[in-house]
Design an enzyme around this catalytic site. Structure first.
Site, PDB file in Angstrom:
ATOM      1  N   THR A 132       0.877  -1.176   0.000  1.00 23.29           N
ATOM      2  CA  THR A 132       0.000   0.000   0.000  1.00 23.29           C
ATOM      3  C   THR A 132       0.911   1.221   0.000  1.00 23.29           C
ATOM      4  O   THR A 132       1.372   1.637  -1.058  1.00 23.29           O
ATOM      5  CB  THR A 132      -0.966   0.018   1.208  1.00 23.29           C
ATOM      6  OG1 THR A 132      -0.226  -0.213   2.409  1.00 23.29           O
ATOM      7  CG2 THR A 132      -2.024  -1.054   1.048  1.00 23.29           C
TER       8      THR A 132
ATOM      9  N   LYS B  15       3.729  -7.041   3.865  1.00 18.82           N
ATOM     10  CA  LYS B  15       3.495  -5.632   3.577  1.00 18.82           C
ATOM     11  C   LYS B  15       3.079  -4.952   4.873  1.00 18.82           C
ATOM     12  O   LYS B  15       2.577  -5.603   5.795  1.00 18.82           O
ATOM     13  CB  LYS B  15       2.423  -5.439   2.506  1.00 18.82           C
ATOM     14  CG  LYS B  15       1.017  -5.834   2.878  1.00 18.82           C
ATOM     15  CD  LYS B  15       0.204  -4.900   3.730  1.00 18.82           C
ATOM     16  CE  LYS B  15       0.218  -3.471   3.273  1.00 18.82           C
ATOM     17  NZ  LYS B  15      -0.687  -2.658   4.209  1.00 18.82           N
TER      18      LYS B  15
ATOM     19  N   THR C 224       0.712  -4.065  11.900  1.00 22.25           N
ATOM     20  CA  THR C 224      -0.426  -4.071  10.987  1.00 22.25           C
ATOM     21  C   THR C 224       0.073  -4.385   9.625  1.00 22.25           C
ATOM     22  O   THR C 224       0.793  -3.607   9.013  1.00 22.25           O
ATOM     23  CB  THR C 224      -1.104  -2.733  10.939  1.00 22.25           C
ATOM     24  OG1 THR C 224      -1.619  -2.517  12.220  1.00 22.25           O
ATOM     25  CG2 THR C 224      -2.243  -2.766   9.950  1.00 22.25           C
TER      26      THR C 224
ATOM     27  N   GLU D 103       6.184   4.341   7.459  1.00 22.55           N
ATOM     28  CA  GLU D 103       5.781   5.641   6.921  1.00 22.55           C
ATOM     29  C   GLU D 103       6.532   6.800   7.566  1.00 22.55           C
ATOM     30  O   GLU D 103       6.429   7.034   8.764  1.00 22.55           O
ATOM     31  CB  GLU D 103       4.285   5.856   7.157  1.00 22.55           C
ATOM     32  CG  GLU D 103       3.419   5.057   6.200  1.00 22.55           C
ATOM     33  CD  GLU D 103       1.946   5.110   6.572  1.00 22.55           C
ATOM     34  OE1 GLU D 103       1.609   5.700   7.609  1.00 22.55           O
ATOM     35  OE2 GLU D 103       1.144   4.554   5.808  1.00 22.55           O
TER      36      GLU D 103
ATOM     37  N   ASN E 179       0.053  10.677   6.991  1.00 20.26           N
ATOM     38  CA  ASN E 179      -1.163  10.163   7.621  1.00 20.26           C
ATOM     39  C   ASN E 179      -2.257  11.207   7.783  1.00 20.26           C
ATOM     40  O   ASN E 179      -3.363  10.876   8.211  1.00 20.26           O
ATOM     41  CB  ASN E 179      -0.815   9.525   8.955  1.00 20.26           C
ATOM     42  CG  ASN E 179      -0.129   8.204   8.729  1.00 20.26           C
ATOM     43  OD1 ASN E 179      -0.721   7.300   8.150  1.00 20.26           O
ATOM     44  ND2 ASN E 179       1.133   8.113   9.121  1.00 20.26           N
TER      45      ASN E 179
ATOM     46  N   THR F 256      -7.558  11.483   1.709  1.00 22.17           N
ATOM     47  CA  THR F 256      -8.204  12.639   1.065  1.00 22.17           C
ATOM     48  C   THR F 256      -7.577  12.927  -0.295  1.00 22.17           C
ATOM     49  O   THR F 256      -6.597  12.311  -0.662  1.00 22.17           O
ATOM     50  CB  THR F 256      -8.100  13.890   1.956  1.00 22.17           C
ATOM     51  OG1 THR F 256      -6.747  14.041   2.358  1.00 22.17           O
ATOM     52  CG2 THR F 256      -8.987  13.746   3.157  1.00 22.17           C
TER      53      THR F 256
END
Lengths: 383, 383
Positions: A146, A168, A179, A259, A378, A383
């Site tokens: 992702t 992943k 996660t 991230e 994040n 959006t």
């Protein structure tokens, strides 16, 4: 080398149109046997995505013929229509393989709360099954990304058998389990009971000790699929050690690619009265925003480490605590220790060592710093 | 109007050179009686700063003549020399007031792990005591600021008496208690036992329900000092209500000024089986980095809300959960609800409502968003 490193497995990753960027987004891992023993470990979040609920049922049977995975949608918080989508996906794959849907595991990752684009997903499943091949492991690992910037794969060879894996996960990385999705394969001959026992013990010490942001997801899944194609019944101790190496390797790749992170931080707690105490302390530090900001700023702020330690119920005396950052014991006996200017925080790899001076147990949790890029990524994700 | 709004109190705030910017950094609040009943509530962090350890002993006696406070250094993790510094400070103030050090409370805030500059602090204490006056409340509130951008004060009038208060705290804001110092004064006549009971009940529902970043500090202190100078024994219920209003007002000022925040977020959990469940759920959301980033990005990401709810042990059924953001029920029955485009996240004030559909209890926790400015401020604080 990925999930197809062991014999008996075919895999593929294809672009089905679920990701808006046109990248690969549907993967399949097919076990051609002769055995199909399997086990799974899943998120402990009580909000479980439809594919988690489904796959938990599948692995209870101890057999998995194939796993179908998609990025571009988590199929979480989608109610019973979402569960029907997962069920339909498993049925579709089963039909293509002339097998039973009860032995098809399903994994999904992406945004929560939206239905999957089923026509695209099912067409992608057909394409992936058609393409599935012995060299498809890397494409499969690519398809489940992702926000991961790179595909994560690992493998190890044992005495006459191989373990391979892909994973992943770049955000929402926390226990219970980072996660993440991971499929680990082996051509060793194992019973379903062995798969379950070995996988639980291994994830508890690898994926469960990765904690990027304290956020537990709805979709965490680690599957172990054993084909028996090598015709070897492994020494269980050796197999467990190799499986741990593969899972640890994958877990560290997750942290290395988390991230927005600029630091990979190992938080070792030593001198603990129990391993549970050590884990509790390491986790409390790994989840402390102020500490994580300090490391981002390359500031060896041991006060924030103690502040986090003090929130736990681990056995320790405040004035016996010692803290080292990258090997410099800047806190001794709960107060200032060696010269903090000796701490070099410029490398990406950072090690924080907390000595509780209360016993001989130890544990390490791997985390990241809290960065401007993490907040950017994040705050803009959906959006 | 601040801690000197009630009769019987003098206060001052002076610049003693502890802060590098030359601002006020030492404050004193003196109770001239006739009564000096007092109570305190302190951090639950097991790493307690020297002034916390000291002041806990002081309030056990039920009497406080004066509180001396400093910014520019937390005097935490400073070992027994640090405790001796606190002790010496109390003795110094007691001597200047011709009183007992056992009735002098001490509060410190600032960096952890460094000794205080004692000559400056003691000179500042002398200056503050010399300046202490009936109009000194605002200067005292100003002197205890660290990264606070504004002084926080509040007051309320009851039947013949007044309650006043000041507070500081902009980071490390979390229960147990927001990381903060606060002194609340009243000229009502209360026993020490009443002070203790009323203060504990009030902080549990006000300061304890502020959680900016989940980080609990070493120095949290809330003191209640009662002078009895109004000659009024208050109705306890009325007093409790006014005290709650003062503390709630101060607590909200802390959130409104929290480091780097662009949003003040009220997280209401309703329909809970118990108030504890409601609090647990509100807190889990308040501590979820991904949710806090989403609000910073003005993204009504209810999936992250459910992801946080699912980590708790509160009573609920996943497919009965409802979530509203700013009044729009974008999640109904654990799945997508009303149109998310109807949610207006542009105002600073944000309300997230989680309906557990499991009972009638409710609780609200106040938090902030996780922003680029928070990371900047906390990665550079001590360097």
């Amino acid at each position: 080398m990925s999930v197809t490193a062991p014999k008996g497995f075919r895999a593929a990753g294809v672009a089905a149109g679920l990701k808006t960027d046109g990248g690969r987004d549907v993967a399949v891992v097919i076990n051609d046997g002769p055995s199909r023993a399997a086990a799974g470990v899943f998120t402990r979040n009580r909000i479980k995505a439809a594919p988690v609920v489904w796959s938990q049922q599948v692995v209870k049977g101890g057999r998995v013929r194939a796993t179908i995975l998609n990025a571009g949608g988590a199929n979480a918080c989608t109610g019973s229509p979402g569960f029907q989508d997962t069920h339909a996906t498993a049925e579709h794959v089963a039909e293509a393989l002339a097998d039973s849907a009860a032995e098809i595991a399903v994994c999904s990752t992406g945004l929560i709360g939206e239905r999957l684009a089923m026509p695209q997903l099912l067409a992608g499943a057909d394409a992936a099954i058609a393409e599935a091949a012995r060299d498809g492991g890397l494409a499969a690992a690519d398809a489940i990304r992702t926000t991961d910037s790179v595909a994560k794969i690992a493998f190890k060879r044992g005495e006459g058998y191989t373990i391979g894996g892909m994973a992943k996960g770049a955000g929402m990385l926390a226990p219970s389990m980072a996660t993440m999705l991971s499929v680990v394969t082996t051509d060793a001959d194992l019973t379903a009971e062995q798969c379950d026992r070995l996988l639980r013990a291994t994830t508890a010490r690898t994926f469960d000790r990765v904690d990027a942001d304290g956020c537990t997801s709805t979709n965490d899944t680690v599957l172990l699929m054993a084909s028996g194609a090598a015709g070897v019944t492994p020494d269980e101790e050796e197999f467990a050690a190799l499986l741990t190496q593969v899972c640890d390797d994958l877990a560290r790749q997750l942290i290395a690619d988390a991230e927005g992170a600029t630091k990979s931080i190992a938080i070792e707690t030593v001198g603990a009265a129990s391993e549970d105490d050590a884990l509790t302390v390491s986790r409390a530090i790994a989840r402390n925003s102020l500490f994580k900001c300090a490391i981002y700023g390359e500031d060896p702020n041991w006060g924030r480490v103690l502040g986090a330690v003090g929130t736990t119920d681990a056995a320790f005396e405040p004035d016996h605590l010692n803290v080292a950052i990258n090997g410099v014991w800047i806190c001794r006996g709960g107060a200032v220790g060696d010269d903090r200017s000796k701490v070099d925080l410029s490398p990406r790899e950072v090690t924080v060592t907390v000595d509780l001076a209360a016993g001989s147990a130890a544990a390490t949790v791997h985390t990241t710093d809290l960065t401007v890029a993490y907040v950017h990524e994040n705050s803009a994700y959906s959006t």
